[in-house]
Each structure stands twice: as structure tokens, then as C-alpha cells.
Motif scaffolding. Sequence first.
Motif, PDB file in Angstrom:
ATOM      1  N   UNK A  79       0.831  -1.210   0.000  1.00  0.00           N
ATOM      2  CA  UNK A  79       0.000   0.000   0.000  1.00  0.00           C
ATOM      3  C   UNK A  79       0.866   1.260   0.000  1.00  0.00           C
ATOM      4  N   UNK A  80       1.925   1.216  -0.807  1.00  0.00           N
ATOM      5  CA  UNK A  80       2.771   2.389  -0.983  1.00  0.00           C
ATOM      6  C   UNK A  80       3.870   2.523   0.038  1.00  0.00           C
ATOM      7  N   UNK A  81       3.876   1.648   1.047  1.00  0.00           N
ATOM      8  CA  UNK A  81       4.846   1.791   2.122  1.00  0.00           C
ATOM      9  C   UNK A  81       5.877   0.672   2.026  1.00  0.00           C
ATOM     10  N   UNK A  82       7.154   1.021   2.224  1.00  0.00           N
ATOM     11  CA  UNK A  82       8.207   0.009   2.122  1.00  0.00           C
ATOM     12  C   UNK A  82       8.238  -0.845   3.397  1.00  0.00           C
ATOM     13  N   UNK A  83       8.266  -2.147   3.210  1.00  0.00           N
ATOM     14  CA  UNK A  83       8.288  -3.064   4.342  1.00  0.00           C
ATOM     15  C   UNK A  83       9.449  -4.028   4.160  1.00  0.00           C
ATOM     16  N   UNK A  84      10.227  -4.198   5.207  1.00  0.00           N
ATOM     17  CA  UNK A  84      11.299  -5.198   5.153  1.00  0.00           C
ATOM     18  C   UNK A  84      10.912  -6.295   6.143  1.00  0.00           C
ATOM     19  N   UNK A  85      10.950  -7.530   5.701  1.00  0.00           N
ATOM     20  CA  UNK A  85      10.558  -8.623   6.597  1.00  0.00           C
ATOM     21  C   UNK A  85      11.572  -9.751   6.516  1.00  0.00           C
TER      22      UNK A  85
ATOM     23  N   UNK B  62       8.242  -6.214  -5.187  1.00  0.00           N
ATOM     24  CA  UNK B  62       6.967  -5.981  -5.872  1.00  0.00           C
ATOM     25  C   UNK B  62       6.075  -5.034  -5.073  1.00  0.00           C
ATOM     26  N   UNK B  63       5.049  -4.585  -5.750  1.00  0.00           N
ATOM     27  CA  UNK B  63       4.094  -3.641  -5.173  1.00  0.00           C
ATOM     28  C   UNK B  63       2.840  -4.426  -4.817  1.00  0.00           C
ATOM     29  N   UNK B  64       2.482  -4.459  -3.535  1.00  0.00           N
ATOM     30  CA  UNK B  64       1.300  -5.208  -3.120  1.00  0.00           C
ATOM     31  C   UNK B  64       0.233  -4.217  -2.650  1.00  0.00           C
ATOM     32  N   UNK B  65      -0.979  -4.392  -3.124  1.00  0.00           N
ATOM     33  CA  UNK B  65      -2.079  -3.546  -2.655  1.00  0.00           C
ATOM     34  C   UNK B  65      -3.127  -4.423  -1.997  1.00  0.00           C
ATOM     35  N   UNK B  66      -3.501  -4.075  -0.773  1.00  0.00           N
ATOM     36  CA  UNK B  66      -4.548  -4.806  -0.065  1.00  0.00           C
ATOM     37  C   UNK B  66      -5.768  -3.895   0.054  1.00  0.00           C
ATOM     38  N   UNK B  67      -6.839  -4.427   0.606  1.00  0.00           N
ATOM     39  CA  UNK B  67      -8.067  -3.629   0.728  1.00  0.00           C
ATOM     40  C   UNK B  67      -7.814  -2.371   1.571  1.00  0.00           C
ATOM     41  N   UNK B  68      -6.851  -2.458   2.488  1.00  0.00           N
ATOM     42  CA  UNK B  68      -6.545  -1.276   3.306  1.00  0.00           C
ATOM     43  C   UNK B  68      -5.962  -0.148   2.467  1.00  0.00           C
ATOM     44  N   UNK B  69      -5.476  -0.501   1.268  1.00  0.00           N
ATOM     45  CA  UNK B  69      -4.881   0.520   0.405  1.00  0.00           C
ATOM     46  C   UNK B  69      -5.899   1.234  -0.471  1.00  0.00           C
ATOM     47  N   UNK B  70      -7.174   0.878  -0.358  1.00  0.00           N
ATOM     48  CA  UNK B  70      -8.174   1.488  -1.252  1.00  0.00           C
ATOM     49  C   UNK B  70      -8.586   2.893  -0.793  1.00  0.00           C
ATOM     50  N   UNK B  71      -8.927   3.024   0.476  1.00  0.00           N
ATOM     51  CA  UNK B  71      -9.447   4.310   0.965  1.00  0.00           C
ATOM     52  C   UNK B  71      -8.297   5.289   1.198  1.00  0.00           C
ATOM     53  N   UNK B  72      -8.592   6.558   1.172  1.00  0.00           N
ATOM     54  CA  UNK B  72      -7.614   7.557   1.615  1.00  0.00           C
ATOM     55  C   UNK B  72      -8.001   7.959   3.036  1.00  0.00           C
TER      56      UNK B  72
END
Lengths: 291, 176
Positions: free
Chosen positions: B26-32, B87-97
Motif C-alpha cells: 500500500x505504498x509503504x516500504x516493508x522489510x521482513x 513488488x508492489x502489493x495492494x490490499x483492501x486497506x490501500x483502497x481508501x484515503x
Amino acid sequence: MYPSRFRYEAARSLDQAVRLLRDGGDEAKVLAGGQSLIPMMKLRFASPELLVDINNIPGLDYHHADPDGSIHVGALCRHADLEHSGLLQSRQPTMAAAAPLIADPLVRNRGTLVGSLCHADPQGDWASVVLALGGSIVAHGPDGRRTIPAADFVLGPFENALAHDEIAVEAIIPAPRGAPAGGYLKLERRVGDFATAGVAVAIETDGAMVTRAGIALTGVGGSTIKATAAEAALTGRPLTAETIAEAGRLAAEAAQPKSDHRGSATYKRHIVRTFVVRILGRIEGTQERAA
Amino acid sequence: MTIIYEETGAEGGPEIPQQRVTIRVNGRKVIAEVEPRLLLAHLLRHGMGLTGTHTGCDTTNCGACTVLVDGRAVKSCTMFAVQAEGREVTTVEGLATQSELHPLQEGFKEEHGLQCGFCTPGMMMAAKALLDRNPDPTEEDIRWGLSGNLCRCTGYQNIVKSVLWAAEKLRSQSAG
Ligand SMILES: Cc1cc2nc3c(=O)[nH]c(=O)nc-3n(C[C@H](O)[C@H](O)[C@H](O)COP(=O)(O)OP(=O)(O)OC[C@H]3O[C@@H](n4cnc5c(N)ncnc54)[C@H](O)[C@@H]3O)c2cc1C
Ligand code: FES
Ligand code: FES
């Protein structure tokens, strides 16, 4: 559900992937779309020790026609790419008909045609299509490349002709010598299900006569079945109600269905006959509409 | 955000070293740091707390776990987290502003596109991918595009209406 433990390598080139497979021996597996392998690993029907992911290898996601008219489908070309392909819609009716009938849209976004051939599931739709079209598979291994005809590629259910350190890099559909016609029909209990029965028909004609006929059957035997007698009954003849009915009858005879939760053997045989007749009857220029 | 994920469960066999993955979620960089067998759905839900991505069948059938990976709708229960590297992952949390629901979320609200809501995030993500490809779908296009997502409550009719509603709103937004 988790698979058992495995090591994971994302190969950056084909040669690196082949090296990893060679070093990994029998316990290493290629990961392409993962839409058959990952479910099987989660159910622990498969427990490879090493996964060699080929998804990051550049230049494998193509499908195109060569100047000679042959169609080439790379190892990372997804079912969805083929479903939306203008090339197939204008030039390869059997493949164009099959692509939207594989699994569901989400699975189609990751699964690959080449992976499907490698998986060698008797219920797999692409195996029939590529067999009917007389296609072949190109394998890339430590000693270079070799081309394996689709007819020799599947050794049995879930068993293919690749060595453990070979990667299937593309499927080739040979150039048609006449006008290609045909289609794919599949009966499924609901959208996204595997076939109760499926029929791939690939015909080439010179306008009047059938110059080449390919007919292959999905889900009605221990592996994909090539209906050779039905093919022979069409070759060198025009498509008429009689030749079509004869091809349908012979294809149904070639099927070896088993009764199961998807339907009885008699029912599946009947579907095969109906589908052969239906696909052939829809081909333009067919002399009389077949029943 | 850095996550160390160690809850894949007890298992025999040799220990496998964790691998580091860098994903944009959702636009945010995550390292796991994860075991290779960790599924993307579980990294999202348990590792990142993004529980909008549901797991229903866990057998690649229901589509409740649908997310976008580089814009394509996929079942996140059938992809390993390590495969999302780069890669760029979008989840349902990424839909709303912050201030506004996404037109798809509004559509589901307006047209009663959900009952229990279990399938809804997956439906919305599959619908997002559909509308990105085809902004003016027919009812038939929508039924086809959502055919990998199962709903046990609605009978689908209102889901189709919700997506039609969203498509119209999105078109009027881009026209205006
Ligand atoms: C819900 C569901 C429904 C489905 N319905 C259908 C259906 O109706 N019809 C149908 O035909 N299929 C169906 N499938 C299967 C789907 O088409 C898979 O995508 C396909 O069978 C395998 O392709 P893949 O790229 O996902 O391969 P993977 O799952 O990655 O691999 C499958 C096997 O092939 C090997 N392999 C893959 N690619 C290569 C390669 N390039 N070189 C060497 N070995 C390789 C792997 O090691 C593995 O053993 C369905 C799957 C699901 C989950
Ligand atoms: S939980 Fe992934 S498809 Fe059902
Ligand atoms: S709203 Fe309950 S499963 Fe779809």
C-alpha cells in the motif's frame, strides 16, 4: 496450512536456474505460476527441499508469432495473457477458445501454459490443446536445448519427460499449412472447476478439404488422449455432416472415461461426441450443418 | 517498517535460514525476515496486522485472500511472501484515503454488496483489477471478472450492482 520446509532461490537467469536444479538433485523443483505446485505443497502431496523460482528471469513472459507463422509461448506467459491475446484471437482459434476456460481469473493471472504442460495433469486443458495442434516443448538444460514433441512430453499422470535439471522454456505451435480452424469446449460443474470432459479440435483446410486434423480429449482417461482414428477420418475429406458425425463417434470411442463425482463414463463419452460435432459444425465452410 | 516473522509453526527437518524481503505494501516500504514457506497472506495478516485480507478456504478456491501484486489480482494464499520481493502489493486497506472511501467501497455500501463481509475485501480487490483494465464493464464482464471469488451470502446480484455503481462513479470522476 504450511508446506514443509524448503530452501528458496529466485534465479536471475536460465543458466543460474539450471545450475541450482543440478545441485539440488531430485529434491529440487521449478516454481512457475505456483498454481498447482503451491496447493500441492500445502497439502503435502509435494515436499521439495529446494524451490527454484523462475519468475524473475527476464524475457520469458512472451508469446508471439515467428515470421514462419509458428506461435511461441514463453515459460512465464500467464493464462491471462493468452486469454487477452489479440494474436490468438486472430490466428489461433483453438488456443483462443481454451484460454478463458482455464481455472478462474485469479489463477489465470499467475498460472502459465508451460507450467500446465509440465504439471501433466490428465485434467489439464492446455495439454489437449497443444497435443491437438501438434506442438512441442523446448527444454533448456546443462547441455543446451532440445525440442520434445508434446506427444512424447507427458509420460503419465503428473510425469513429464524433463530431466531434473531441465527447464521448459517455451511451447511451440507449428505454423498451419492451411487456414487454421477449430476450438475448445469444456464441460465444468461450475466456473473454475477442472473439466468433466474437454475436447480440443484443430483443423487446417485448403478451403475444400481438411489437410490436417488434430483432436485431443481432456479428463476422460489416465492422461490426455489423442483421438487418432477420428483425426484420420477427417483428413483428406471435406467437412460434411457425415464426416463430422463419424469423427464424433470415433472420438467418443477413443475416450476412456471413468465414472466419478463429475459424471458417469457414458455421460462423459456422450459429451466428447457432442463437443467434437459441435466444434466442427461451427467451422465456417462446413458443407451442411451437422446435428 | 521491519518485521521478523517467526511463527510458521513447529516442523521437523532442518532449520531453514530466514530470508529478507523488501516489499511495498500500500505504498509503504516493508522489510521482513521470513521463512520461505510463509505465505503472502500470512505475512500481510499476522506480520503486518493487515487483517482485511481474509483467508477462507486456504486451498486456492475462494478468493477471499485476493490482493494486487504489481496490479494483478492474485490469491495471496497461493504465493510465498519471498516471491513478493521488490513488488508492489495492494490490499483492501490501500483502497481508501485518510478522508474518503474508494468508490468501490462506497458502491458496496450503497448497493448492499455485502452481508457477512467475509468475501468483500477479495471481491473489491478483484473488482479493482477488473476496473483498472476495463473502466466500462458490462454486467457479464463483471460476473466473469469476479468468477474466482466466492460469496456464500449475497447471491452475487448486489455485488455486481456495487461494481457497476463504482465503475460509473470512477468514470464520472475521471471525466470531471
Ligand atoms: C482452483 C484452481 C483451478 C484450476 N483449474 C484448472 C483448469 O480448469 N484447467 C487447467 O488446465 N488447470 C487448472 N488449474 C491449474 C493451473 O492451470 C496451473 O496454473 C497449472 O496447472 C500449472 O501452471 P503453473 O505455472 O502454475 O505451474 P506451477 O504450479 O509453478 O508448477 C507445476 C509443476 O510443473 C513444474 N514446472 C512448472 N513450470 C516449469 C518449467 N518451466 N520447467 C520445468 N518444470 C516446470 C513445477 O516444478 C511443478 O512440478 C487450476 C488451479 C487451481 C488452483
Ligand atoms: S483463502 Fe486463498 S483462495 Fe481461499
Ligand atoms: S457477504 Fe458473506 S461471503 Fe460474501
